[in-house]
Scaffold this active site. Sequence first.
Site, PDB file in Angstrom:
ATOM      1  N   TRP A 103       0.829  -1.217   0.000  1.00 52.71           N
ATOM      2  CA  TRP A 103       0.000   0.000   0.000  1.00 52.71           C
ATOM      3  C   TRP A 103       0.857   1.259   0.000  1.00 52.71           C
ATOM      4  O   TRP A 103       0.471   2.278  -0.563  1.00 52.71           O
ATOM      5  CB  TRP A 103      -0.984  -0.008   1.171  1.00 52.71           C
ATOM      6  CG  TRP A 103      -2.116  -0.959   0.955  1.00 52.71           C
ATOM      7  CD1 TRP A 103      -2.410  -2.073   1.681  1.00 52.71           C
ATOM      8  CD2 TRP A 103      -3.114  -0.887  -0.085  1.00 52.71           C
ATOM      9  NE1 TRP A 103      -3.517  -2.700   1.151  1.00 52.71           N
ATOM     10  CE2 TRP A 103      -3.967  -2.000   0.078  1.00 52.71           C
ATOM     11  CE3 TRP A 103      -3.351   0.004  -1.138  1.00 52.71           C
ATOM     12  CZ2 TRP A 103      -5.054  -2.243  -0.772  1.00 52.71           C
ATOM     13  CZ3 TRP A 103      -4.431  -0.238  -1.979  1.00 52.71           C
ATOM     14  CH2 TRP A 103      -5.264  -1.347  -1.793  1.00 52.71           C
ATOM     15  N   ASP A 173      -1.451   6.708   6.483  1.00 58.27           N
ATOM     16  CA  ASP A 173      -2.549   5.864   6.003  1.00 58.27           C
ATOM     17  C   ASP A 173      -2.839   4.863   7.126  1.00 58.27           C
ATOM     18  O   ASP A 173      -2.034   3.981   7.393  1.00 58.27           O
ATOM     19  CB  ASP A 173      -2.119   5.148   4.712  1.00 58.27           C
ATOM     20  CG  ASP A 173      -3.167   4.139   4.220  1.00 58.27           C
ATOM     21  OD1 ASP A 173      -4.221   3.983   4.871  1.00 58.27           O
ATOM     22  OD2 ASP A 173      -2.912   3.520   3.162  1.00 58.27           O
ATOM     23  N   LYS A 197     -12.401  -1.558   6.869  1.00 59.78           N
ATOM     24  CA  LYS A 197     -11.659  -2.525   7.685  1.00 59.78           C
ATOM     25  C   LYS A 197     -12.063  -2.447   9.150  1.00 59.78           C
ATOM     26  O   LYS A 197     -12.490  -3.425   9.715  1.00 59.78           O
ATOM     27  CB  LYS A 197     -10.164  -2.320   7.506  1.00 59.78           C
ATOM     28  CG  LYS A 197      -9.685  -2.981   6.233  1.00 59.78           C
ATOM     29  CD  LYS A 197      -8.811  -2.145   5.378  1.00 59.78           C
ATOM     30  CE  LYS A 197      -8.588  -2.805   4.032  1.00 59.78           C
ATOM     31  NZ  LYS A 197      -7.859  -1.941   3.112  1.00 59.78           N
TER      32      LYS A 197
HETATM   33  C1  LIG Z   1      -7.354  -1.392   2.064  1.00 61.37           C
HETATM   34  C2  LIG Z   1      -6.273  -0.407   2.119  1.00 61.37           C
HETATM   35  C3  LIG Z   1      -6.184   0.656   1.210  1.00 61.37           C
HETATM   36  C4  LIG Z   1      -7.131   0.814   0.040  1.00 61.37           C
HETATM   37  O1  LIG Z   1      -8.348   1.266   0.430  1.00 61.37           O
HETATM   38  P1  LIG Z   1      -9.481   1.618  -0.656  1.00 61.37           P
HETATM   39  O2  LIG Z   1     -10.546   2.134   0.244  1.00 61.37           O
HETATM   40  O3  LIG Z   1      -9.835   0.362  -1.363  1.00 61.37           O
HETATM   41  O4  LIG Z   1      -8.941   2.643  -1.566  1.00 61.37           O
HETATM   42  C5  LIG Z   1      -5.167   1.559   1.366  1.00 61.37           C
HETATM   43  N1  LIG Z   1      -4.278   1.454   2.363  1.00 61.37           N
HETATM   44  C6  LIG Z   1      -4.327   0.444   3.260  1.00 61.37           C
HETATM   45  C7  LIG Z   1      -3.319   0.370   4.342  1.00 61.37           C
HETATM   46  C8  LIG Z   1      -5.321  -0.511   3.162  1.00 61.37           C
HETATM   47  O5  LIG Z   1      -5.355  -1.520   4.056  1.00 61.37           O
END
Ligand SMILES: *Cc1c(COP(=O)(O)O)cnc(C)c1O
Length: 369
Positions: A103, A173, A197
């Site tokens: 990511w 993030d 999540k």
């Molecule tokens: C799932 C995830 C993403 C992507 O998220 P989207 O909502 O599908 O754009 C980005 N960063 C991390 C750390 C993730 O676990």
Amino acid sequence: MEKRIFNFSAGPATLPLDVLKKAQSEFLNYQDLGMSIIEMSHRSKVFEAVLDRAKSGFKSLLNIPDTHDILFLQGGASLQFSMVPLNIAVKDKKVCFINTGIWSKKALKEIKKQAECDVIASSEDKNFSYIPSMNSDQVNQDAAFVYLCSNNTICGTQFKQFPDTGHVPLVADMSSDILSRKLDISKFGIIFAGSQKNIGPAGVTVVIIRKDLLDRSDKTLPSMLNYNSFVDSNSLYNTIPTFGIYMIAAVLDWIKQQGGLDAIEKNNAEKAGILYDAIDSSDYYYCPVDKKDRSLMNVVFRLNDTEEKEKEFFQQAENQGLSGLKGHRLVGGLRASIYNAHPKEGIEALINFMKTFQATNQSKSQVMA
Ligand SMILES: *Cc1c(COP(=O)(O)O)cnc(C)c1O
């Protein structure tokens, strides 16, 4: 009710059963108004109360100071890979980047389109199996911002402490570990997270931003890409995903009922702890991640056996109601995603399954050898 399985999916992920039941019971007739929450105006008083509850829920659970704003956007965490640099990159200043997984790499690709990036720390040399150590003088004090991903959903690592970035804003993030532990929000310039999540259903992106950074956005940015549009309108610049916000508010209430982030953090350590112990104490399973950097949200592990056996493992697990244990397609192996809402019973059931699988298959392979 049909029997629910134990869901180890990385996202969208399992949500608290109490929240799902509440949503179900209120779905057709919200607060006796004769309609569903998803059928009413996002500008109605009733919906605004839900939005306020979501906002104040974040504020109180994460102890968010008045220096920071909370926004609810769309486009997933992935849009933030572009929105962050579009809004807070500064001409002729570099971005300091910490590369800890797949990511992060995706984010780097997008940020590079807007600004020059210096990768100041990386764990790519060892397949992202650890969190690189850093000291503060690796951060260029003239950088526009420092970027990291707090929990690496695919590789199974997690920052236990955050680097001191001095005066340079830290952007994180936190898609896969927001609300899993207490945080000192004052250390961050921007925190963002997709909802699917740990917060609710897919479709909402939460952004926590230090207000002074809002001055950096250029007025020529498209309005939908400018954080200020959403600050000025209380996240109602356009139609907000109302059902997602409603669910998020309910999940935040649920977290409060559990005892807030103190209790959640303790619970998460316990849940991950018993699973890592089961992996470490067996000679049939192993975790490729450095002990000190292991994620409490995404437990990646492998078999000391063939890839064929790993396939058998998750197929048999699936048949027994232990769902979503397949590792990410880019790394293979197995992964148990155990976010806040994943019950301890699910992890105990997985550990039992692992023991049985080992007993059956290890003895077979030894006989054959
Ligand atoms: C799932 C995830 C993403 C992507 O998220 P989207 O909502 O599908 O754009 C980005 N960063 C991390 C750390 C993730 O676990």
